[in-house]
Design an enzyme around this catalytic site. Structure first.
Site, PDB file in Angstrom:
ATOM      1  N   ASP A  11       0.890  -1.173   0.000  1.00 42.04           N
ATOM      2  CA  ASP A  11       0.000   0.000   0.000  1.00 42.04           C
ATOM      3  C   ASP A  11       0.923   1.217   0.000  1.00 42.04           C
ATOM      4  O   ASP A  11       2.141   1.096   0.168  1.00 42.04           O
ATOM      5  CB  ASP A  11      -0.892  -0.039   1.256  1.00 42.04           C
ATOM      6  CG  ASP A  11      -1.849   1.149   1.333  1.00 42.04           C
ATOM      7  OD1 ASP A  11      -2.266   1.649   0.275  1.00 42.04           O
ATOM      8  OD2 ASP A  11      -2.172   1.596   2.448  1.00 42.04           O
ATOM      9  N   SER A  12       0.329   2.392  -0.129  1.00 44.11           N
ATOM     10  CA  SER A  12       1.135   3.605  -0.024  1.00 44.11           C
ATOM     11  C   SER A  12       1.604   3.808   1.413  1.00 44.11           C
ATOM     12  O   SER A  12       2.480   4.636   1.664  1.00 44.11           O
ATOM     13  CB  SER A  12       0.291   4.810  -0.429  1.00 44.11           C
ATOM     14  OG  SER A  12      -0.799   4.923   0.480  1.00 44.11           O
ATOM     15  N   TYR A  43      -0.890   8.263  -2.338  1.00 47.12           N
ATOM     16  CA  TYR A  43      -1.063   8.002  -3.767  1.00 47.12           C
ATOM     17  C   TYR A  43      -2.286   8.762  -4.300  1.00 47.12           C
ATOM     18  O   TYR A  43      -2.326   9.164  -5.459  1.00 47.12           O
ATOM     19  CB  TYR A  43      -1.319   6.509  -4.016  1.00 47.12           C
ATOM     20  CG  TYR A  43      -0.116   5.588  -3.940  1.00 47.12           C
ATOM     21  CD1 TYR A  43       1.183   6.059  -3.755  1.00 47.12           C
ATOM     22  CD2 TYR A  43      -0.298   4.210  -4.075  1.00 47.12           C
ATOM     23  CE1 TYR A  43       2.261   5.175  -3.699  1.00 47.12           C
ATOM     24  CE2 TYR A  43       0.770   3.330  -4.025  1.00 47.12           C
ATOM     25  CZ  TYR A  43       2.039   3.810  -3.835  1.00 47.12           C
ATOM     26  OH  TYR A  43       3.104   2.930  -3.795  1.00 47.12           O
ATOM     27  N   CYS A  74      -4.649  -1.462  -1.807  1.00 40.55           N
ATOM     28  CA  CYS A  74      -4.851  -0.031  -1.970  1.00 40.55           C
ATOM     29  C   CYS A  74      -5.879   0.184  -3.077  1.00 40.55           C
ATOM     30  O   CYS A  74      -5.669  -0.250  -4.224  1.00 40.55           O
ATOM     31  CB  CYS A  74      -3.508   0.593  -2.364  1.00 40.55           C
ATOM     32  SG  CYS A  74      -3.611   2.327  -2.813  1.00 40.55           S
ATOM     33  N   ASN A  75      -6.991   0.815  -2.741  1.00 39.47           N
ATOM     34  CA  ASN A  75      -8.041   1.080  -3.738  1.00 39.47           C
ATOM     35  C   ASN A  75      -7.531   2.011  -4.830  1.00 39.47           C
ATOM     36  O   ASN A  75      -7.872   1.868  -6.008  1.00 39.47           O
ATOM     37  CB  ASN A  75      -9.245   1.751  -3.077  1.00 39.47           C
ATOM     38  CG  ASN A  75      -9.968   0.838  -2.109  1.00 39.47           C
ATOM     39  OD1 ASN A  75     -10.984   0.241  -2.452  1.00 39.47           O
ATOM     40  ND2 ASN A  75      -9.458   0.713  -0.903  1.00 39.47           N
ATOM     41  N   THR A  76      -6.724   2.997  -4.424  1.00 36.38           N
ATOM     42  CA  THR A  76      -6.240   4.001  -5.375  1.00 36.38           C
ATOM     43  C   THR A  76      -5.378   3.333  -6.446  1.00 36.38           C
ATOM     44  O   THR A  76      -5.567   3.561  -7.651  1.00 36.38           O
ATOM     45  CB  THR A  76      -5.413   5.070  -4.633  1.00 36.38           C
ATOM     46  OG1 THR A  76      -6.185   5.570  -3.545  1.00 36.38           O
ATOM     47  CG2 THR A  76      -5.022   6.206  -5.548  1.00 36.38           C
ATOM     48  N   CYS A 184     -11.095   3.250   0.778  1.00 33.25           N
ATOM     49  CA  CYS A 184      -9.641   3.421   0.919  1.00 33.25           C
ATOM     50  C   CYS A 184      -9.242   2.570   2.120  1.00 33.25           C
ATOM     51  O   CYS A 184      -9.884   2.669   3.179  1.00 33.25           O
ATOM     52  CB  CYS A 184      -9.305   4.892   1.157  1.00 33.25           C
ATOM     53  SG  CYS A 184      -7.617   5.193   1.733  1.00 33.25           S
ATOM     54  N   THR A 185      -8.222   1.744   1.955  1.00 33.68           N
ATOM     55  CA  THR A 185      -7.884   0.812   3.047  1.00 33.68           C
ATOM     56  C   THR A 185      -7.432   1.539   4.316  1.00 33.68           C
ATOM     57  O   THR A 185      -7.587   1.018   5.417  1.00 33.68           O
ATOM     58  CB  THR A 185      -6.798  -0.187   2.596  1.00 33.68           C
ATOM     59  OG1 THR A 185      -5.686   0.542   2.045  1.00 33.68           O
ATOM     60  CG2 THR A 185      -7.345  -1.149   1.557  1.00 33.68           C
ATOM     61  N   HIS A 186      -6.895   2.746   4.160  1.00 37.25           N
ATOM     62  CA  HIS A 186      -6.532   3.510   5.362  1.00 37.25           C
ATOM     63  C   HIS A 186      -7.745   3.738   6.268  1.00 37.25           C
ATOM     64  O   HIS A 186      -7.635   3.750   7.487  1.00 37.25           O
ATOM     65  CB  HIS A 186      -5.943   4.872   4.974  1.00 37.25           C
ATOM     66  CG  HIS A 186      -4.489   4.833   4.647  1.00 37.25           C
ATOM     67  ND1 HIS A 186      -4.007   4.391   3.437  1.00 37.25           N
ATOM     68  CD2 HIS A 186      -3.392   5.191   5.375  1.00 37.25           C
ATOM     69  CE1 HIS A 186      -2.678   4.488   3.424  1.00 37.25           C
ATOM     70  NE2 HIS A 186      -2.290   4.969   4.593  1.00 37.25           N
TER      71      HIS A 186
END
Ligand code: DGL
Length: 263
Positions: A11-12, A43, A74-76, A184-186
């Protein structure tokens, strides 16, 4: 590639740890190599090409660690360029997209809110996903700039984070959303707070567990699931500050974790 090789996840930053946690739960015998590309986060406020270059660089690094699969947690990144990544690297690559489908099944008002990064909401892939459900439900989108930075700073309960969340959630509630997708996974790390702010009549949809199930399905179909009673290990890599990463991993994963800096 053999079943004994590790699973690579990236992920970012620390968002993908929510996915890694679900994978660990389902697959206790797998070794995991996690990369947080923290130096280049977020990202969600970068260009398509920049994100694809980062995805390629991180995937190439994971391959040097011998991974048998890559999970784009990461969805982005997934919505921006997962097909380009798959075309470049012929290994099983699993991604994560906003859970519009489960949200469409859960809503009573027929109105779904989606919280995601500005980039995710601009991608063709998200538009196509949303259009698939447009006949059945109304989808209200809410980009959330600055939220990932708060989460990276482990600012889970600060006044600033609460104010930001209220600002993002209120317009969705005003439009009648009874279901909010964490795109968003965050944001998974804030799911309880988001639920508290949205109220008990609003369902919160996350996709971390579904992604873990997809990883199991994919590894199983490729004959790559780890065998035997080996206890899985984890190694955590970051392109950012190792001191900050130690803190993040200690808080979100546990003390005895191995953290490294990768350049
Ligand atoms: N965790 C990421 C996602 O699922 C990316 C957040 C960011 O770097 O902007 O979209």
């Amino acid at each position: 590639m053999t079943p004994a090789n590790p699973i690579g996840i990236f992920d970012s930053g620390i968002g993908g740890l929510s996915v890694a946690r679900e994978i660990r739960e389902l697959l206790p015998g797998e070794d995991i190599v996690y990369v947080a590309d923290s130096l280049h986060a977020p990202y969600g406020e970068k260009s398509d090409n920049y994100i694809f270059q980062r995805m390629s660089t991180v995937t190439a690094f994971l391959l040097t660690r011998g991974v048998k699969t890559v999970v784009v947690a990461c969805n982005t990144a997934t919505t921006t360029a997962i097909s380009r990544l798959r075309a470049r690297y012929p290994i099983p690559i699993v991604g994560v997209e906003p859970g519009i489908k489960p949200a469409a099944l859960s809503t009573h008002t027929g109105i779904i809110g989606v919280l995601a990064t500005p980039r995710t909401l601009q991608t063709n892939s998200f538009t196509t996903l949303a259009e698939r459900f447009a006949n059945n439900v109304k989808i209200e989108i809410q980009p959330c700039p600055d939220l990932v930075a708060r989460i990276e700073a482990l600012s889970f309960n600060s006044d600033q984070t609460i104010t930001l969340l209220k600002q993002y959630i209120a317009p969705l509630l005003d439009k009648g959303a009874d279901t909010i997708v964490l795109g968003c996974t965050h944001y998974n790390h804030l799911s309880e707070l988001i639920s508290e702010i949205a109220g008990k009549n609003v369902a919160i949809i996350k996709t971390d567990a579904a992604v873990a199930k997809e990883v199991v399905r994919r590894l199983s179909s490729e004959g790559l699931l780890a065998i035997g009673d080996h206890t899985g290990s984890e190694e955590f890599w970051t392109s950012g500050s190792l001191a900050a990463y130690h803190q993040q991993i200690e808080q979100l994963w546990g003390k005895s974790s191995r953290c490294y800096r990768w350049f």
